[in-house]
Scaffold this motif. Structure first.
Motif, PDB file in Angstrom:
ATOM      1  N   GLN A 197      -2.152   1.982  -1.818  1.00 52.03           N
ATOM      2  CA  GLN A 197      -1.804   2.731  -0.610  1.00 52.03           C
ATOM      3  C   GLN A 197      -0.747   1.965   0.173  1.00 52.03           C
ATOM      4  O   GLN A 197      -0.809   0.745   0.279  1.00 52.03           O
ATOM      5  CB  GLN A 197      -3.035   2.950   0.273  1.00 52.03           C
ATOM      6  N   HIS A 231      -4.975  -1.392  -3.738  1.00 49.12           N
ATOM      7  CA  HIS A 231      -5.181  -0.219  -4.591  1.00 49.12           C
ATOM      8  C   HIS A 231      -3.990   0.736  -4.563  1.00 49.12           C
ATOM      9  O   HIS A 231      -4.098   1.855  -5.072  1.00 49.12           O
ATOM     10  CB  HIS A 231      -6.465   0.513  -4.189  1.00 49.12           C
ATOM     11  N   SER A 257     -13.213  -5.277  10.096  1.00 45.93           N
ATOM     12  CA  SER A 257     -13.352  -4.367   8.968  1.00 45.93           C
ATOM     13  C   SER A 257     -12.075  -3.557   8.738  1.00 45.93           C
ATOM     14  O   SER A 257     -11.767  -3.203   7.609  1.00 45.93           O
ATOM     15  CB  SER A 257     -14.551  -3.440   9.167  1.00 45.93           C
ATOM     16  N   GLU A 258     -11.315  -3.248   9.841  1.00 46.44           N
ATOM     17  CA  GLU A 258     -10.057  -2.519   9.672  1.00 46.44           C
ATOM     18  C   GLU A 258      -9.077  -3.326   8.823  1.00 46.44           C
ATOM     19  O   GLU A 258      -8.382  -2.777   7.981  1.00 46.44           O
ATOM     20  CB  GLU A 258      -9.416  -2.188  11.025  1.00 46.44           C
ATOM     21  N   GLN A 307      -7.589  -4.024   1.277  1.00 42.77           N
ATOM     22  CA  GLN A 307      -8.169  -3.459   0.058  1.00 42.77           C
ATOM     23  C   GLN A 307      -7.399  -2.208  -0.372  1.00 42.77           C
ATOM     24  O   GLN A 307      -7.070  -2.036  -1.551  1.00 42.77           O
ATOM     25  CB  GLN A 307      -9.645  -3.123   0.262  1.00 42.77           C
ATOM     26  N   ASN A 308      -7.113  -1.324   0.576  1.00 40.10           N
ATOM     27  CA  ASN A 308      -6.354  -0.110   0.258  1.00 40.10           C
ATOM     28  C   ASN A 308      -4.941  -0.450  -0.213  1.00 40.10           C
ATOM     29  O   ASN A 308      -4.410   0.201  -1.111  1.00 40.10           O
ATOM     30  CB  ASN A 308      -6.303   0.833   1.460  1.00 40.10           C
ATOM     31  N   ASN A 349      -9.849  -5.719   6.565  1.00 45.38           N
ATOM     32  CA  ASN A 349     -10.328  -5.758   5.179  1.00 45.38           C
ATOM     33  C   ASN A 349     -10.047  -4.441   4.468  1.00 45.38           C
ATOM     34  O   ASN A 349      -9.648  -4.423   3.305  1.00 45.38           O
ATOM     35  CB  ASN A 349     -11.818  -6.091   5.133  1.00 45.38           C
ATOM     36  N   THR A 350     -10.256  -3.327   5.168  1.00 40.34           N
ATOM     37  CA  THR A 350      -9.982  -2.010   4.593  1.00 40.34           C
ATOM     38  C   THR A 350      -8.496  -1.851   4.303  1.00 40.34           C
ATOM     39  O   THR A 350      -8.118  -1.370   3.229  1.00 40.34           O
ATOM     40  CB  THR A 350     -10.458  -0.891   5.547  1.00 40.34           C
ATOM     41  N   LEU A 351      -7.664  -2.263   5.246  1.00 38.88           N
ATOM     42  CA  LEU A 351      -6.213  -2.192   5.058  1.00 38.88           C
ATOM     43  C   LEU A 351      -5.793  -2.979   3.829  1.00 38.88           C
ATOM     44  O   LEU A 351      -5.078  -2.465   2.962  1.00 38.88           O
ATOM     45  CB  LEU A 351      -5.478  -2.721   6.292  1.00 38.88           C
TER      46      LEU A 351
END
Length: 121
Positions: A15, A13, A2-3, A9-10, A5-7
């Motif tokens: 980041q 966007h 999940s880290e 995705q961010n 995928n979050t990375l």
């Protein structure tokens, strides 16, 4: 997972500051992280082969057993980075910044031959 995928995705966007993250044992091969700040991050045992890492800040990142073969590291910051256990086969390190004697390289690796940029400490 999940880290990762979050990375990603961010990153999509907008980041770019991911300094100090722990991404050990992740697979980011072929990832596009151009311009990201991964300084002071734990990237142990990570696969970054064929990743777009142009202009990435990897200063003082932990890169033990990292696969960077065929990665694009042009213009990356490798200040104080320990690359002794890193696979740099066919990685493009042109104009990547390093400090002689502070940034550590695999045996037989020549940063001048890789067209890296020496930075005065």
């Amino acid at each position: 997972m999940s880290e990762i995928n979050t990375l990603l995705q961010n990153y999509r966007h907008g980041q770019r500051d991911f300094s100090g993250l722990s991404l050990a044992d992740a697979n980011l091969s072929y990832a596009d992280l151009k311009g990201a700040d991964l300084s002071y991050s734990d990237l142990s045992n990570i696969d970054l082969s064929q990743a777009n890492l142009r202009g990435v800040d990897l200063s003082y990142a932990k890169l033990s057993q990292v696969d960077l073969h065929n990665a694009d590291l042009r213009g990356a910051m490798l200040i104080g980075t320990d690359l002794r256990d890193v696979s740099l086969q066919d990685a493009n390190l042109k104009n990547a910044d390093y400090i002689p004697g502070v940034t550590q390289f695999p045996r037989e690796f020549d940063p001048r031959q890789a067209q890296m940029s020496s930075v005065v400490a």
